[in-house]
Motif scaffolding. Structure first.
Motif, short mmCIF file in Angstrom:
data_model
loop_
_atom_site.label_atom_id
_atom_site.label_comp_id
_atom_site.label_asym_id
_atom_site.label_seq_id
_atom_site.Cartn_x
_atom_site.Cartn_y
_atom_site.Cartn_z
N ILE A 162 -9.24 37.52 2.71
CA ILE A 162 -9.33 36.41 1.75
C ILE A 162 -8.12 36.49 0.83
O ILE A 162 -7.85 37.53 0.22
CB ILE A 162 -10.63 36.49 0.94
CG1 ILE A 162 -11.84 36.38 1.88
CG2 ILE A 162 -10.67 35.38 -0.11
CD1 ILE A 162 -13.17 36.56 1.19
N VAL A 221 -9.59 33.64 -5.92
CA VAL A 221 -9.55 33.16 -4.53
C VAL A 221 -8.68 31.92 -4.47
O VAL A 221 -8.85 30.98 -5.23
CB VAL A 221 -10.97 32.85 -4.01
CG1 VAL A 221 -10.90 32.27 -2.60
CG2 VAL A 221 -11.83 34.10 -4.05
N TYR A 225 -8.54 31.86 4.21
CA TYR A 225 -9.44 32.89 4.71
C TYR A 225 -9.13 33.14 6.18
O TYR A 225 -8.73 32.23 6.91
CB TYR A 225 -10.90 32.43 4.62
CG TYR A 225 -11.34 31.87 3.29
CD1 TYR A 225 -12.08 32.64 2.39
CD2 TYR A 225 -11.06 30.55 2.93
CE1 TYR A 225 -12.51 32.14 1.18
CE2 TYR A 225 -11.48 30.02 1.71
CZ TYR A 225 -12.21 30.82 0.84
OH TYR A 225 -12.64 30.30 -0.36
N THR A 249 -19.47 31.82 -0.27
CA THR A 249 -19.43 33.14 -0.91
C THR A 249 -20.67 33.97 -0.60
O THR A 249 -20.60 35.19 -0.52
CB THR A 249 -19.27 33.00 -2.43
OG1 THR A 249 -20.25 32.08 -2.93
CG2 THR A 249 -17.88 32.50 -2.79
N ILE A 252 -20.05 35.48 2.70
CA ILE A 252 -19.01 36.51 2.56
C ILE A 252 -19.61 37.79 2.00
O ILE A 252 -19.29 38.90 2.46
CB ILE A 252 -17.87 36.00 1.66
CG1 ILE A 252 -17.09 34.90 2.37
CG2 ILE A 252 -16.92 37.15 1.29
CD1 ILE A 252 -16.06 34.21 1.51
N VAL A 263 -9.19 41.66 0.59
CA VAL A 263 -8.42 40.59 -0.04
C VAL A 263 -6.94 40.87 0.19
O VAL A 263 -6.52 42.03 0.32
CB VAL A 263 -8.70 40.47 -1.55
CG1 VAL A 263 -10.11 39.95 -1.80
CG2 VAL A 263 -8.49 41.80 -2.28
#
Length: 294
Positions: A162, A221, A225, A249, A252, A263
Protein backbone atom coordinates in the motif's frame (compact mmCIF):
# COMPACT_ATOMS: atom_id res chain seq x y z
CA UNK A 1 5.50 -15.73 -8.27
CA UNK A 2 3.86 -14.46 -11.48
CA UNK A 3 4.35 -10.79 -12.29
CA UNK A 4 1.29 -8.62 -11.83
CA UNK A 5 -0.31 -7.58 -15.12
CA UNK A 6 -3.88 -6.71 -14.01
CA UNK A 7 -5.16 -3.50 -12.44
CA UNK A 8 -8.51 -2.27 -11.14
CA UNK A 9 -9.55 1.38 -11.40
CA UNK A 10 -12.83 2.18 -9.58
CA UNK A 11 -14.70 4.91 -11.49
CA UNK A 12 -18.26 4.51 -10.18
CA UNK A 13 -18.25 7.51 -7.82
CA UNK A 14 -20.48 10.50 -8.61
CA UNK A 15 -17.77 13.05 -7.81
CA UNK A 16 -19.88 15.22 -5.52
CA UNK A 17 -16.80 17.16 -4.41
CA UNK A 18 -16.38 18.30 -8.01
CA UNK A 19 -19.90 19.62 -8.62
CA UNK A 20 -21.05 21.38 -10.74
CA UNK A 21 -18.21 20.29 -13.10
CA UNK A 22 -19.05 16.63 -12.60
CA UNK A 23 -22.83 16.96 -13.08
CA UNK A 24 -22.73 15.78 -16.69
CA UNK A 25 -19.04 14.94 -17.23
CA UNK A 26 -17.45 12.10 -15.22
CA UNK A 27 -14.92 13.55 -12.81
CA UNK A 28 -12.31 11.16 -14.22
CA UNK A 29 -12.60 12.91 -17.61
CA UNK A 30 -12.11 16.42 -16.25
CA UNK A 31 -8.91 17.79 -17.81
CA UNK A 32 -5.54 18.20 -16.20
CA UNK A 33 -3.79 20.31 -18.79
CA UNK A 34 -4.60 18.84 -22.20
CA UNK A 35 -5.65 15.33 -21.10
CA UNK A 36 -8.30 13.86 -18.81
CA UNK A 37 -7.16 12.96 -15.30
CA UNK A 38 -7.70 9.24 -15.85
CA UNK A 39 -5.43 9.30 -18.91
CA UNK A 40 -2.41 9.83 -16.65
CA UNK A 41 -3.53 7.08 -14.25
CA UNK A 42 -3.84 4.55 -17.07
CA UNK A 43 -0.47 5.65 -18.50
CA UNK A 44 1.05 5.09 -15.07
CA UNK A 45 -0.35 1.57 -14.90
CA UNK A 46 0.88 0.69 -18.40
CA UNK A 47 4.35 2.08 -17.71
CA UNK A 48 4.55 -0.18 -14.63
CA UNK A 49 3.83 -3.26 -16.74
CA UNK A 50 0.04 -3.58 -16.48
CA UNK A 51 -1.57 -5.25 -19.50
CA UNK A 52 -5.25 -5.57 -18.50
CA UNK A 53 -7.08 -2.65 -16.88
CA UNK A 54 -10.53 -3.17 -15.39
CA UNK A 55 -12.68 -0.06 -14.95
CA UNK A 56 -15.43 -0.52 -12.36
CA UNK A 57 -18.23 1.92 -13.15
CA UNK A 58 -21.95 2.33 -13.63
CA UNK A 59 -24.36 3.17 -16.45
CA UNK A 60 -23.63 6.92 -16.37
CA UNK A 61 -19.87 6.37 -16.81
CA UNK A 62 -19.87 4.91 -20.34
CA UNK A 63 -18.02 8.01 -21.58
CA UNK A 64 -14.90 6.75 -19.77
CA UNK A 65 -15.03 3.44 -21.60
CA UNK A 66 -15.56 5.32 -24.87
CA UNK A 67 -12.48 7.42 -24.21
CA UNK A 68 -10.27 4.32 -24.32
CA UNK A 69 -12.05 2.87 -27.35
CA UNK A 70 -11.34 3.66 -31.00
CA UNK A 71 -13.76 6.11 -32.60
CA UNK A 72 -13.73 4.76 -36.15
CA UNK A 73 -15.69 7.65 -37.65
CA UNK A 74 -13.49 10.31 -36.06
CA UNK A 75 -10.35 8.40 -37.05
CA UNK A 76 -11.56 8.22 -40.67
CA UNK A 77 -12.43 11.92 -40.78
CA UNK A 78 -9.06 12.97 -39.42
CA UNK A 79 -7.14 10.79 -41.85
CA UNK A 80 -9.24 12.04 -44.74
CA UNK A 81 -8.08 15.53 -43.82
CA UNK A 82 -4.44 14.48 -43.65
CA UNK A 83 -4.31 14.66 -39.84
CA UNK A 84 -2.72 11.25 -39.39
CA UNK A 85 -0.52 12.32 -36.48
CA UNK A 86 -3.55 13.59 -34.55
CA UNK A 87 -5.47 10.40 -35.32
CA UNK A 88 -2.54 8.30 -34.12
CA UNK A 89 -2.32 10.29 -30.89
CA UNK A 90 -5.96 9.46 -30.07
CA UNK A 91 -5.34 5.73 -30.44
CA UNK A 92 -2.50 5.69 -27.96
CA UNK A 93 -3.14 2.45 -26.08
CA UNK A 94 -0.50 -0.20 -26.89
CA UNK A 95 -1.85 -3.18 -28.83
CA UNK A 96 -1.03 -5.56 -25.98
CA UNK A 97 -3.07 -3.58 -23.42
CA UNK A 98 -6.77 -4.32 -22.84
CA UNK A 99 -9.25 -2.02 -21.10
CA UNK A 100 -12.46 -3.64 -19.84
CA UNK A 101 -15.38 -2.15 -17.96
CA UNK A 102 -17.69 -3.85 -15.49
CA UNK A 103 -20.56 -2.29 -13.55
CA UNK A 104 -20.57 -2.12 -9.79
CA UNK A 105 -24.37 -2.26 -9.59
CA UNK A 106 -25.03 -0.89 -6.14
CA UNK A 107 -22.84 1.87 -4.72
CA UNK A 108 -21.63 0.00 -1.63
CA UNK A 109 -18.19 1.49 -1.19
CA UNK A 110 -14.64 1.08 -2.41
CA UNK A 111 -14.32 -2.46 -1.12
CA UNK A 112 -17.43 -3.48 -3.02
CA UNK A 113 -16.10 -1.79 -6.18
CA UNK A 114 -12.86 -3.77 -6.00
CA UNK A 115 -14.81 -6.98 -5.40
CA UNK A 116 -16.96 -6.23 -8.47
CA UNK A 117 -13.85 -6.70 -10.64
CA UNK A 118 -13.41 -10.30 -9.49
CA UNK A 119 -15.16 -11.92 -12.50
CA UNK A 120 -12.57 -10.35 -14.82
CA UNK A 121 -9.51 -10.49 -12.56
CA UNK A 122 -10.14 -14.16 -11.78
CA UNK A 123 -7.26 -15.77 -9.90
CA UNK A 124 -4.71 -13.09 -10.75
CA UNK A 125 -3.01 -10.88 -8.19
CA UNK A 126 -3.61 -7.26 -9.12
CA UNK A 127 -3.05 -3.56 -8.53
CA UNK A 128 -5.67 -0.97 -7.60
CA UNK A 129 -5.29 2.65 -8.69
CA UNK A 130 -7.72 5.29 -7.47
CA UNK A 131 -8.43 7.74 -10.31
CA UNK A 132 -8.79 10.72 -7.95
CA UNK A 133 -5.07 10.50 -7.21
CA UNK A 134 -2.76 11.53 -10.06
CA UNK A 135 0.97 11.10 -9.58
CA UNK A 136 3.17 13.76 -11.14
CA UNK A 137 3.94 12.55 -14.69
CA UNK A 138 6.56 15.24 -15.30
CA UNK A 139 9.19 13.85 -12.95
CA UNK A 140 10.99 10.52 -13.11
CA UNK A 141 10.52 10.06 -9.37
CA UNK A 142 6.84 9.25 -9.28
CA UNK A 143 4.71 8.52 -12.30
CA UNK A 144 5.39 4.83 -12.85
CA UNK A 145 8.33 4.17 -10.54
CA UNK A 146 6.25 3.90 -7.37
CA UNK A 147 3.85 1.32 -8.76
CA UNK A 148 6.67 -0.57 -10.46
CA UNK A 149 8.53 -0.74 -7.13
CA UNK A 150 5.42 -2.01 -5.34
CA UNK A 151 4.90 -4.72 -7.95
CA UNK A 152 8.55 -5.75 -7.68
CA UNK A 153 8.33 -5.95 -3.87
CA UNK A 154 5.17 -8.03 -4.06
CA UNK A 155 6.79 -10.36 -6.58
CA UNK A 156 9.80 -10.77 -4.29
CA UNK A 157 8.11 -11.39 -0.93
CA UNK A 158 4.40 -11.97 -1.59
CA UNK A 159 3.24 -9.20 0.77
CA UNK A 160 0.49 -6.92 -0.48
CA UNK A 161 1.69 -3.33 -0.79
CA UNK A 162 0.00 0.00 0.00
CA UNK A 163 1.51 3.32 -1.07
CA UNK A 164 1.81 6.00 1.61
CA UNK A 165 3.13 9.53 1.72
CA UNK A 166 3.97 11.92 4.52
CA UNK A 167 1.40 14.63 5.16
CA UNK A 168 1.50 17.78 7.24
CA UNK A 169 0.18 17.77 10.81
CA UNK A 170 -2.88 19.79 9.82
CA UNK A 171 -3.84 17.23 7.16
CA UNK A 172 -3.70 13.91 9.04
CA UNK A 173 -7.44 14.09 9.81
CA UNK A 174 -8.21 13.86 6.08
CA UNK A 175 -6.64 10.46 5.42
CA UNK A 176 -6.27 6.88 6.44
CA UNK A 177 -3.03 6.83 8.44
CA UNK A 178 -0.64 3.88 8.76
CA UNK A 179 0.06 2.35 12.16
CA UNK A 180 3.50 0.86 11.82
CA UNK A 181 4.93 -2.25 13.38
CA UNK A 182 7.40 -2.01 16.23
CA UNK A 183 10.98 -1.47 15.13
CA UNK A 184 10.28 0.81 12.17
CA UNK A 185 12.33 3.99 12.05
CA UNK A 186 10.52 6.66 14.09
CA UNK A 187 11.75 9.36 11.70
CA UNK A 188 9.83 7.64 8.91
CA UNK A 189 6.77 7.66 11.13
CA UNK A 190 6.85 11.15 12.51
CA UNK A 191 8.85 13.81 10.71
CA UNK A 192 7.33 15.68 7.76
CA UNK A 193 10.27 15.58 5.34
CA UNK A 194 9.80 13.92 1.95
CA UNK A 195 11.47 10.57 1.38
CA UNK A 196 14.13 10.30 -1.32
CA UNK A 197 13.57 6.65 -2.16
CA UNK A 198 10.94 3.95 -2.01
CA UNK A 199 11.08 1.91 1.18
CA UNK A 200 8.79 -1.03 1.96
CA UNK A 201 8.08 -2.26 5.50
CA UNK A 202 5.38 -4.00 7.49
CA UNK A 203 2.29 -2.17 8.67
CA UNK A 204 0.27 -3.04 11.77
CA UNK A 205 -2.95 -1.46 10.55
CA UNK A 206 -4.61 1.81 9.61
CA UNK A 207 -6.57 4.46 11.48
CA UNK A 208 -9.16 6.33 9.44
CA UNK A 209 -8.90 10.13 9.71
CA UNK A 210 -7.40 10.41 13.22
CA UNK A 211 -6.98 13.64 15.14
CA UNK A 212 -3.41 14.92 15.39
CA UNK A 213 -3.07 13.90 19.04
CA UNK A 214 -4.08 10.32 18.20
CA UNK A 215 -2.33 9.79 14.88
CA UNK A 216 0.15 6.88 14.92
CA UNK A 217 2.29 8.40 12.13
CA UNK A 218 2.27 10.98 9.35
CA UNK A 219 2.05 8.33 6.61
CA UNK A 220 -1.21 8.67 4.69
CA UNK A 221 -2.63 6.20 2.18
CA UNK A 222 -2.14 7.64 -1.31
CA UNK A 223 -4.44 5.51 -3.47
CA UNK A 224 -2.17 2.84 -4.95
CA UNK A 225 -2.38 -0.80 -3.86
CA UNK A 226 -0.92 -4.12 -4.96
CA UNK A 227 -3.00 -7.01 -3.65
CA UNK A 228 -2.74 -10.73 -3.39
CA UNK A 229 -5.83 -12.34 -4.90
CA UNK A 230 -6.65 -13.40 -1.33
CA UNK A 231 -8.13 -9.94 -0.75
CA UNK A 232 -11.21 -11.00 -2.73
CA UNK A 233 -12.07 -13.67 -0.16
CA UNK A 234 -11.90 -11.13 2.66
CA UNK A 235 -13.97 -8.60 0.72
CA UNK A 236 -16.63 -11.22 0.00
CA UNK A 237 -16.93 -11.87 3.75
CA UNK A 238 -16.74 -8.25 4.88
CA UNK A 239 -19.99 -6.83 6.22
CA UNK A 240 -21.03 -3.25 5.57
CA UNK A 241 -19.79 -0.83 8.23
CA UNK A 242 -19.33 2.96 8.04
CA UNK A 243 -22.02 4.53 5.86
CA UNK A 244 -23.49 1.14 5.06
CA UNK A 245 -20.54 0.45 2.75
CA UNK A 246 -18.08 -2.42 2.39
CA UNK A 247 -14.80 -0.84 3.43
CA UNK A 248 -11.57 -1.84 1.72
CA UNK A 249 -9.70 -1.08 4.96
CA UNK A 250 -11.68 -3.77 6.82
CA UNK A 251 -10.52 -6.41 4.33
CA UNK A 252 -6.96 -5.06 4.52
CA UNK A 253 -7.00 -5.43 8.31
CA UNK A 254 -8.03 -9.07 7.91
CA UNK A 255 -5.28 -9.59 5.34
CA UNK A 256 -2.73 -8.05 7.71
CA UNK A 257 -3.70 -10.40 10.53
CA UNK A 258 -3.33 -13.51 8.37
CA UNK A 259 -0.55 -12.78 5.88
CA UNK A 260 0.99 -9.40 6.66
CA UNK A 261 0.88 -6.28 4.51
CA UNK A 262 3.60 -3.74 3.70
CA UNK A 263 3.45 -0.02 3.10
CA UNK A 264 5.70 1.60 0.50
CA UNK A 265 6.82 5.20 0.92
CA UNK A 266 6.12 7.33 -2.14
CA UNK A 267 8.65 9.32 -4.13
CA UNK A 268 7.54 12.49 -5.91
CA UNK A 269 4.25 14.35 -5.63
CA UNK A 270 0.60 13.43 -6.04
CA UNK A 271 -2.49 15.52 -6.74
CA UNK A 272 -6.05 15.01 -5.54
CA UNK A 273 -8.08 15.43 -8.73
CA UNK A 274 -11.31 14.77 -6.83
CA UNK A 275 -11.13 17.85 -4.60
CA UNK A 276 -11.93 21.23 -6.18
CA UNK A 277 -9.11 23.23 -4.59
CA UNK A 278 -6.44 20.60 -5.25
CA UNK A 279 -7.80 20.01 -8.76
CA UNK A 280 -7.51 23.69 -9.68
CA UNK A 281 -3.92 23.79 -8.44
CA UNK A 282 -3.12 20.59 -10.33
CA UNK A 283 -4.68 21.90 -13.54
CA UNK A 284 -2.48 25.00 -13.43
CA UNK A 285 0.63 22.91 -12.76
CA UNK A 286 -0.10 20.43 -15.55
CA UNK A 287 -0.91 23.20 -18.02
CA UNK A 288 2.29 25.06 -17.17
CA UNK A 289 4.37 21.93 -17.68
CA UNK A 290 2.78 21.22 -21.05
CA UNK A 291 3.15 24.82 -22.20
CA UNK A 292 6.82 24.68 -21.23
CA UNK A 293 7.30 21.45 -23.17
CA UNK A 294 5.71 23.00 -26.25
Amino acid sequence: MTKITHAVIPVAGFGTRMLPLSKSVPKELLPLGNRPAIHYVVEEAIAAGIKHIVLVGHAQKSAIENYFDTNAELDHQLRQKGKDALADSLNWLPEDVTVSMIRQGKALGLGHAVLAARPIIGNHDFAVLLPDVVLDPFTTDSHSDNLAFMIKQFTNDGHSQILVDKVADEDVHKYGIAKLSEGNDTSIKNDNSKVSENVSFKVAGFIEKPSLDKTPSRLAVVGRYVFSNQIFGYLANTTASVGGEIQLTDAIDALISQYGVNVTTMRGDSYDAGDMNSYMQAFIYFAQQQLTDN
